[in-house]
Design an enzyme around this catalytic site. Structure first.
Site, PDB file in Angstrom:
ATOM      1  N   HIS A  67      -2.594  -8.557  -1.132  1.00 39.61           N
ATOM      2  CA  HIS A  67      -2.977  -9.964  -0.977  1.00 39.61           C
ATOM      3  C   HIS A  67      -2.318 -10.583   0.251  1.00 39.61           C
ATOM      4  O   HIS A  67      -1.175 -10.268   0.572  1.00 39.61           O
ATOM      5  CB  HIS A  67      -2.618 -10.766  -2.231  1.00 39.61           C
ATOM      6  CG  HIS A  67      -1.160 -10.761  -2.594  1.00 39.61           C
ATOM      7  ND1 HIS A  67      -0.262 -11.691  -2.097  1.00 39.61           N
ATOM      8  CD2 HIS A  67      -0.417  -9.946  -3.389  1.00 39.61           C
ATOM      9  CE1 HIS A  67       0.946 -11.459  -2.592  1.00 39.61           C
ATOM     10  NE2 HIS A  67       0.882 -10.395  -3.371  1.00 39.61           N
ATOM     11  N   ASP A  69      -2.193 -14.007   0.527  1.00 38.46           N
ATOM     12  CA  ASP A  69      -1.628 -15.310   0.171  1.00 38.46           C
ATOM     13  C   ASP A  69      -0.169 -15.182  -0.229  1.00 38.46           C
ATOM     14  O   ASP A  69       0.294 -14.099  -0.618  1.00 38.46           O
ATOM     15  CB  ASP A  69      -2.435 -15.963  -0.972  1.00 38.46           C
ATOM     16  CG  ASP A  69      -2.509 -15.120  -2.233  1.00 38.46           C
ATOM     17  OD1 ASP A  69      -2.557 -13.879  -2.126  1.00 38.46           O
ATOM     18  OD2 ASP A  69      -2.515 -15.681  -3.341  1.00 38.46           O
ATOM     19  N   ASP A 100       6.655 -10.022  -0.013  1.00 35.95           N
ATOM     20  CA  ASP A 100       5.544 -10.171  -0.966  1.00 35.95           C
ATOM     21  C   ASP A 100       4.396 -10.892  -0.297  1.00 35.95           C
ATOM     22  O   ASP A 100       4.301 -12.096  -0.394  1.00 35.95           O
ATOM     23  CB  ASP A 100       6.035 -10.929  -2.197  1.00 35.95           C
ATOM     24  CG  ASP A 100       5.009 -10.947  -3.315  1.00 35.95           C
ATOM     25  OD1 ASP A 100       3.990 -10.250  -3.203  1.00 35.95           O
ATOM     26  OD2 ASP A 100       5.219 -11.672  -4.297  1.00 35.95           O
ATOM     27  N   GLU A 134      -4.017 -13.738  -5.176  1.00 33.21           N
ATOM     28  CA  GLU A 134      -3.222 -13.007  -6.167  1.00 33.21           C
ATOM     29  C   GLU A 134      -2.141 -13.906  -6.760  1.00 33.21           C
ATOM     30  O   GLU A 134      -1.817 -13.807  -7.938  1.00 33.21           O
ATOM     31  CB  GLU A 134      -2.583 -11.775  -5.526  1.00 33.21           C
ATOM     32  CG  GLU A 134      -2.084 -10.735  -6.528  1.00 33.21           C
ATOM     33  CD  GLU A 134      -0.663 -10.944  -7.004  1.00 33.21           C
ATOM     34  OE1 GLU A 134      -0.278 -10.305  -7.987  1.00 33.21           O
ATOM     35  OE2 GLU A 134       0.079 -11.763  -6.423  1.00 33.21           O
ATOM     36  N   GLU A 135      -1.587 -14.776  -5.935  1.00 29.46           N
ATOM     37  CA  GLU A 135      -0.466 -15.617  -6.389  1.00 29.46           C
ATOM     38  C   GLU A 135      -0.941 -16.851  -7.155  1.00 29.46           C
ATOM     39  O   GLU A 135      -0.129 -17.582  -7.701  1.00 29.46           O
ATOM     40  CB  GLU A 135       0.383 -16.071  -5.189  1.00 29.46           C
ATOM     41  CG  GLU A 135       0.983 -14.932  -4.366  1.00 29.46           C
ATOM     42  CD  GLU A 135       2.126 -14.219  -5.078  1.00 29.46           C
ATOM     43  OE1 GLU A 135       2.326 -14.452  -6.285  1.00 29.46           O
ATOM     44  OE2 GLU A 135       2.805 -13.420  -4.409  1.00 29.46           O
ATOM     45  N   GLU A 163       2.535  -4.116  -3.692  1.00 30.42           N
ATOM     46  CA  GLU A 163       3.514  -5.053  -4.265  1.00 30.42           C
ATOM     47  C   GLU A 163       4.932  -4.516  -4.098  1.00 30.42           C
ATOM     48  O   GLU A 163       5.166  -3.316  -4.192  1.00 30.42           O
ATOM     49  CB  GLU A 163       3.236  -5.266  -5.760  1.00 30.42           C
ATOM     50  CG  GLU A 163       1.988  -6.055  -6.080  1.00 30.42           C
ATOM     51  CD  GLU A 163       2.035  -7.505  -5.607  1.00 30.42           C
ATOM     52  OE1 GLU A 163       3.121  -8.019  -5.285  1.00 30.42           O
ATOM     53  OE2 GLU A 163       0.953  -8.112  -5.539  1.00 30.42           O
ATOM     54  N   HIS A 349       9.521 -14.660  -3.778  1.00 32.56           N
ATOM     55  CA  HIS A 349       9.285 -16.014  -4.296  1.00 32.56           C
ATOM     56  C   HIS A 349      10.513 -16.911  -4.132  1.00 32.56           C
ATOM     57  O   HIS A 349      10.546 -18.018  -4.663  1.00 32.56           O
ATOM     58  CB  HIS A 349       8.827 -16.002  -5.769  1.00 32.56           C
ATOM     59  CG  HIS A 349       7.511 -15.320  -5.990  1.00 32.56           C
ATOM     60  ND1 HIS A 349       6.674 -15.607  -7.047  1.00 32.56           N
ATOM     61  CD2 HIS A 349       6.856 -14.370  -5.282  1.00 32.56           C
ATOM     62  CE1 HIS A 349       5.587 -14.854  -6.987  1.00 32.56           C
ATOM     63  NE2 HIS A 349       5.683 -14.092  -5.912  1.00 32.56           N
TER      64      HIS A 349
HETATM   65 ZN   LIG Z   1       2.643 -10.000  -4.494  1.00 35.40          ZN
END
Ligand SMILES: [Zn+2]
Length: 376
Positions: A67, A69, A100, A134-135, A163, A349
């Site tokens: 992903h 995003d 990520d 995805e997020e 990931e 994150h």
């Molecule tokens: Zn991810």
């Protein structure tokens, strides 16, 4: 210190692709892929950009999945450097999405560039399945691309999700499965009344308590070699008017199963409702299945990844099914072998998300080795 993988990672980080926005990340990737000879399908579903890219004419498909995003930065003042300005410091690359998973995306591209530079004769096809949600709610991303592939009768045989699977050093952990997640909102009805006149009322707390006790002590399964036993947790219990002399009319309970491959969502729902029925409750349930469990226990993909990590990073890898869900949950049900392999996840994150710059080159080399093992 610079490398093609690092440079591409930095270009991706400069694009502020907070979920579900892509901000041109995918165009950057597809330009590189079409230069290599990939056929590109841009697949926009509602407000979400996705693409499917494929190289080769026939044979089994190996797909990189991921992903573009990223999660929001939080208060950017708290970052040591601006979150969308890639910053190298002491060998670490800082920026939102470094781990990520823009670093992985860049490593996938350079791995293909290096692999195809030698003009190999392929035994299959190489693909990319990339989304930008995805997020977020994950409604118009991978799940829709998988439906689109099914309509075209295209099947992925091996899928490598980028990931961040690693724990302390790149490649030390790969995820070969994930637990399923099944949630439920339970409403139990009673009859509201005065605590002094219980014969005229029906207390839903009293009625549901023994059922909840039974649900919390139930052994749902024993797990297996790859998964811990299925867990049941109540996360919310709301009931009562606030007054001390009122028997409430309804109880609202929210619970969640994290379940192993020894169980199915259908069985868990059935067994839960059997227990509720035994206690003669007047109730309703609202179930939400957010992911089926999946497991890729053995096979060419796991084998190729383990060997590639050993060759490139000189390290033994550990197979794990821990952690939350990922888009692998949408791809695995099609019968694909699915594996997650990416950089160290210690800062994902978080504020000051970062990755060891050198790990990105290592990751690219590992991906390259996997292509050599599966595609030649
Ligand atoms: Zn991810």
């Amino acid at each position: 210190m610079s490398s093609p993988t690092l440079e591409l990672t930095c270009d991706l980080i400069r694009r502020q692709s907070v979920t579900p926005d892509d901000e041109g990340c995918q165009l950057l990737m597809t330009k590189r892929l079409s230069a290599l000879g990939f056929k590109i399908h841009h697949l926009r579903f509602e407000d979400v950009d996705n693409f499917w890219a494929i190289y080769g004419d026939s044979g089994p498909i190996f797909a990189f999945a991921g992903h573009t995003d990223v999660v929001p930065t939080g208060d950017s003042e708290q970052w040591s450097s601006p979150p969308f300005e890639p910053t190298l410091k002491d060998g670490m690359l800082y920026g939102r999405g470094t781990a990520d998973m823009k670093g992985s995306l860049a490593a996938m591209i350079t791995a293909c560039e290096n692999f195809l530079a030698d003009k190999p004769i392929l035994s299959g096809r190489i693909a990319f399945l990339i989304t930008s949600d995805e997020e977020g709610i994950a409604k118009n991303g991978t799940v829709k691309v998988v439906e689109w592939l099914e309509q075209r009768e295209e099947k992925i045989k091996w899928c490598l999700v980028g990931e961040p699977s690693s724990s302390k050093s790149v490649g030390d952990v790969i995820k070969n499965g994930r637990r399923g997640s099944l949630g439920c909102e339970l409403t139990v009805k009673g009859i509201q009344g005065h605590v002094a006149y219980p014969q005229l009322a029906e207390n839903p707390i009293h009625k549901v308590a023994p059922a909840l006790a039974e649900l919390t002590s139930e052994r749902w399964d024993e797990g297996n070699a790859f998964f811990p036993a299925t867990s049941f947790q109540i996360s919310n219990f709301n009931c009562g008017t606030g007054a001390t002399n009122v028997i409430p009319g309804e109880a609202h309970i929210v619970f969640n199963f994290r379940f192993s491959t020894e169980n199915t969502a259908e069985d868990l729902m059935r067994r839960t409702e059997e227990i509720l029925n035994k206690h003669h409750l007047d109730y309703t349930t609202k179930w939400h299945l957010s992911g089926q469990p999946f497991l890729t226990s053995a096979g060419e993909l796991v084998e190729a990844a383990v060997k590639a990590i050993k060759n490139v990073a000189k390290r033994d890898t550990q197979l794990s099914t821990a952690g939350g869900t990922s888009d692998g949950r949408f791809i695995a049900p099609t019968g694909a072998q699915v594996l997650e392999l990416g950089p160290v996840n210690a800062t994902i994150h978080q504020i000051d998300e970062c990755v060891k710059a050198q790990d990105l080159d290592t990751l690219s080399d590992i991906y390259h080795q996997i292509l050599l093992k599966l595609m030649r």
